[in-house]
Motif scaffolding. Structure first.
Motif: not given
Length: 483
Positions: A183-190, A422-430
């Motif tokens: 989720a933190s990696c997704f956060m940096v990109i988003s 990964i799927v739950l991290a995508m849910q968390l990021n979204g």
């Protein structure tokens, strides 16, 4: 028939969003409310459930209004004793470039308050300080909401994961840590996408040659990613604190600050943190007034008065009054704003509650929507973070979005043989990103700042959030292929 009702369940959300964008948020909410009432009775719902759902929505509305009341009271007292003007002068001296002052406050305070308290606290505090620096109210609100959408993954010291995942799913500590790092990696990109849009907004206001926000963003993003696996729910607090220390020693051109006007905010932070670290206070904060089976229906609600930041706001307001040697508080404008907000906030929360409470023999609208998502098969990873966004858009909470959709995401990942983490991290990021377009947050932040143009805020936040969510989908799909 099942597919028909699943598609039908999307109508309130689609209508709410489209009408809000075209005709305005108020029209969108009232249109969505009317359609949801019609669908509620089409949905085989019991008659007694309707008033019960409205009562539950009223209870939730009061909880949000408590935050707004506290924020307005604190700001009014701070302004009355001259502290807001003193803070403005203090910040002006920290760095010669106004854009730096803007970014420092926006990143540091938004990330810190979100990580400590969540509950809409950043939107109630930070825009007012940015406005005091001379930035436009709409720009200030938009930027804070966008940044808040990045750091809600660790909001309120991990509540979205603790209540949203750990309490509903059988996950190991190692799985939780992996969710945080993904989720933190997704956060940096988003976050990079969102910062690009913020830069464009500020450039249009004449700040092209000033300080760029990338320095401060990576000052917080690098420790966030580096520490998330180890610190989990404490990551946001530590990362924002490290950014503040780094900026103070390496980016401030003048480190001589006037600390007195900041003391009420320090008191606020202390009272927000204390219940998290002192067990007896943690017990008090968790006290709940339950409303089980309202009107003998299946609808229940709970009122947690001490969980709200209202009382920390009140203590900080008293501190401001004492330090400023003032005993006068004018509650009339505060109450007037609260009544205005209630008129639009209540129906928006009622939409959510009616969707959750619909159906007696058949699944609720929310459950039907979940069923539709799971039928997308191989395309599911593309939708995964968007499901989180929709959950927060509907409910106004990253945590509630996770509670509602975590089992859907988990089961979909299991059935499709995908990485659950990964799927739950995508849910968390979204779900985190959804805070920037959530109408409850927009209404509350705008009301505190005295802004009535809710749709202007939504127009400026929705495109960055949609693109950032899409990028999260693509990155998530890549990670799912690799892992």
């Amino acid at each position: 028939m099942e597919v028909f009702f699943s598609v039908l369940s999307l109508i309130p959300i689609v209508l709410l969003l489209l009408v809000s964008l075209v005709k305005g948020v108020k029209v969108g909410i009232y249109s969505g409310f009317a359609v949801t009432i019609v669908l509620f009775f089409i949905w085989d719902s019991q008659l007694i459930t309707f008033p019960a759902a409205l009562i539950a929505a009223f209870i939730n509305t009061i909880s949000i209004l408590m935050i707004v009341f506290g924020a307005l009271l604190l700001h009014q007292n701070m302004e009355h004793v001259g502290f807001i003007n003193q803070i403005k002068n203090s910040l002006t001296n920290t760095h010669k470039e106004k854009k730096f002052q803007f970014y420092f406050l926006a990143f540091f305070l938004t990330a810190f308050f979100e990580s400590v308290s969540g509950f809409g606290t950043p939107g109630a505090i930070v825009p007012l300080l940015l406005i005091s620096l001379g930035f436009s109210p709409i720009t200030s609100i938009v930027v804070v909401l966008l940044i808040d959408g990045l750091f809600a993954i660790t909001g309120a010291i991990g509540t979205p994961v603790i209540a949203g995942f750990e309490s509903t799913l059988d996950l190991t500590d190692y799985q939780i840590r992996r969710i945080y790092i993904y989720a933190s990696c997704f956060m940096v990109i988003s976050g990079s996408i969102i910062l690009f849009f913020i830069e464009q907004i500020l450039n249009k206001q004449g700040y092209k040659k000033d300080f760029h926000g990338w320095k401060l963003f990576f000052c917080i993003a690098i420790p966030f990613v580096s520490l998330s696996f180890f610190l989990k729910e404490l990551t946001g607090i530590v990362a924002s604190a490290l950014m503040g220390v780094f900026a103070y020693f390496f980016l401030f051109t003048n480190r001589k600050l006037a600390w007195k006007p900041w003391l009420p905010y320090m008191v606020l932070i202390i009272f927000l943190l204390l219940p998290k670290v002192v067990p007896p206070l943690k017990t008090i904060v968790s006290l709940s007034l339950p409303f089980d089976n309202i009107l003998n229906s299946s609808v229940s609600a709970a009122f947690q008065p001490f969980r709200s930041p209202l009382f920390p706001f009140i203590f900080a307001s008293i501190c401001a009054a004492l330090l400023g040697k003032s005993s006068k508080t004018n509650l009339k404008p505060v109450v007037k704003k609260i009544v205005t907000i209630f008129i639009i906030l209540f129906p928006s929360l009622a939409i959510t509650q009616l969707m959750l409470s619909s159906g007696s023999q058949m699944p609720s609208m929310i459950s039907s929507m979940s069923t539709l998502f799971t039928k997308t098969g191989a395309a599911y990873p593309v939708l995964s973070p968007f499901i989180g966004v929709v959950g927060t858009f509907i409910t106004g909470s990253t945590t509630v979005s996770n509670i509602i959709f975590s089992s859907v995401q988990y089961n979909a990942a299991e059935n499709l043989s995908l990485s659950k983490e990964i799927v739950l991290a995508m849910q968390l990021n979204g779900a985190s990103l959804g805070n920037a377009i959530c109408l409850f947050n927009i209404i509350a932040a705008a009301a505190v700042a005295g802004v009535g143009k809710y749709v202007s805020i939504l127009h400026k936040t929705i495109l960055p959030i949609l693109i950032a969510t899409l990028v999260t989908s693509l990155l998530g799909m890549l990670l799912l292929v690799i892992f």
